[in-house]
Motif scaffolding. Structure first.
Motif, short mmCIF file in Angstrom:
data_model
loop_
_atom_site.label_atom_id
_atom_site.label_comp_id
_atom_site.label_asym_id
_atom_site.label_seq_id
_atom_site.Cartn_x
_atom_site.Cartn_y
_atom_site.Cartn_z
N PHE A 4 0.83 -1.20 0.00
CA PHE A 4 0.00 0.00 0.00
C PHE A 4 0.87 1.26 0.00
CE2 PHE A 4 -2.90 -3.17 1.79
CZ PHE A 4 -4.00 -2.98 0.97
N ASN A 5 1.97 1.23 0.75
CA ASN A 5 2.87 2.39 0.79
C ASN A 5 3.60 2.60 -0.53
OD1 ASN A 5 2.18 3.00 3.44
ND2 ASN A 5 3.80 1.74 4.28
N ARG A 34 -8.11 -10.99 4.58
CA ARG A 34 -9.31 -10.14 4.63
C ARG A 34 -9.57 -9.68 6.07
NH1 ARG A 34 -12.67 -13.42 2.00
NH2 ARG A 34 -12.17 -12.46 0.02
N SER A 35 -9.40 -10.58 7.01
CA SER A 35 -9.60 -10.24 8.42
C SER A 35 -8.57 -9.21 8.88
CB SER A 35 -9.48 -11.52 9.26
OG SER A 35 -9.52 -11.22 10.62
N LEU A 40 -7.08 -3.36 10.00
CA LEU A 40 -6.35 -2.14 9.65
C LEU A 40 -7.30 -1.00 9.28
CD1 LEU A 40 -3.40 -3.71 7.62
CD2 LEU A 40 -3.30 -2.68 9.90
N VAL A 41 -8.43 -1.34 8.66
CA VAL A 41 -9.45 -0.33 8.35
C VAL A 41 -10.03 0.22 9.65
CG1 VAL A 41 -11.74 0.04 7.35
CG2 VAL A 41 -10.01 -1.22 6.05
N ARG A 42 -10.38 -0.66 10.57
CA ARG A 42 -10.95 -0.23 11.85
C ARG A 42 -9.97 0.61 12.66
NH1 ARG A 42 -12.80 -5.41 11.40
NH2 ARG A 42 -11.32 -6.25 12.90
N GLN A 43 -8.68 0.35 12.51
CA GLN A 43 -7.64 1.12 13.22
C GLN A 43 -7.35 2.44 12.52
OE1 GLN A 43 -4.32 -1.58 13.42
NE2 GLN A 43 -5.15 -2.67 15.18
N GLY A 44 -7.91 2.64 11.35
CA GLY A 44 -7.72 3.90 10.64
C GLY A 44 -6.47 3.96 9.79
N LEU A 45 -5.83 2.81 9.54
CA LEU A 45 -4.61 2.80 8.74
C LEU A 45 -4.88 2.64 7.25
CD1 LEU A 45 -2.46 0.59 11.12
CD2 LEU A 45 -2.37 3.07 10.85
N LEU A 46 -6.02 2.04 6.90
CA LEU A 46 -6.42 1.85 5.51
C LEU A 46 -7.84 2.35 5.32
CD1 LEU A 46 -5.20 -1.81 4.71
CD2 LEU A 46 -4.10 0.34 4.04
N ASP A 47 -8.18 2.64 4.07
CA ASP A 47 -9.56 2.95 3.69
C ASP A 47 -10.15 1.77 2.97
OD1 ASP A 47 -9.82 5.53 4.69
OD2 ASP A 47 -9.01 6.44 2.87
N GLN A 48 -11.47 1.66 3.02
CA GLN A 48 -12.18 0.64 2.28
C GLN A 48 -13.19 1.35 1.38
OE1 GLN A 48 -14.09 -2.32 4.70
NE2 GLN A 48 -14.23 -3.75 3.00
N PRO A 49 -12.75 1.72 0.14
CA PRO A 49 -13.62 2.49 -0.74
C PRO A 49 -14.79 1.71 -1.31
CG PRO A 49 -11.59 1.93 -1.87
CD PRO A 49 -11.45 1.47 -0.45
N GLY A 50 -14.79 0.42 -1.16
CA GLY A 50 -15.88 -0.42 -1.63
C GLY A 50 -15.75 -1.79 -1.02
N ARG A 51 -16.75 -2.60 -1.21
CA ARG A 51 -16.73 -3.94 -0.63
C ARG A 51 -15.56 -4.74 -1.20
NH1 ARG A 51 -20.63 -8.85 -1.57
NH2 ARG A 51 -20.13 -10.03 0.30
N GLY A 52 -14.70 -5.22 -0.31
CA GLY A 52 -13.57 -6.05 -0.72
C GLY A 52 -12.44 -5.27 -1.36
N ARG A 53 -12.44 -3.96 -1.23
CA ARG A 53 -11.41 -3.12 -1.84
C ARG A 53 -10.73 -2.30 -0.74
NH1 ARG A 53 -12.39 -2.51 -7.39
NH2 ARG A 53 -11.47 -0.44 -7.35
N TYR A 54 -9.41 -2.22 -0.82
CA TYR A 54 -8.64 -1.57 0.23
C TYR A 54 -7.58 -0.67 -0.39
CZ TYR A 54 -10.78 -5.30 2.89
OH TYR A 54 -11.69 -6.15 3.44
#
Length: 58
Positions: A4-5, A34-35, A40-54
């Motif tokens: 991602f970086n 996936r888990s 990481l999304v819940r911790q605010g490190l990643l975004d989830q712009p759509g279902r199954g997309r990071y």
């Protein structure tokens, strides 16, 4: 996080991320990733712009 970086604007699906990193693409491995990505999304490190997309937070 390295993938991602290195590709800040890229949106990854879990299977694509596994292929990109050379990880196994069997269903149990995909589910573990996936888990972890969800955490990481819940911790605010990643975004989830759509279902199954990071992607990286912008």
């Amino acid at each position: 996080m390295t993938a991602f970086n290195e590709h800040p604007g890229r949106v990854f699906q879990v299977r694509d991320l596994h292929e990109f990193l050379g990880l196994p693409t069997d269903e149990p491995s995909i589910n573990v990733t996936r888990s972890r990505l969800g955490r990481l999304v819940r911790q605010g490190l990643l975004d989830q712009p759509g279902r199954g997309r990071y992607q990286n937070r912008t």
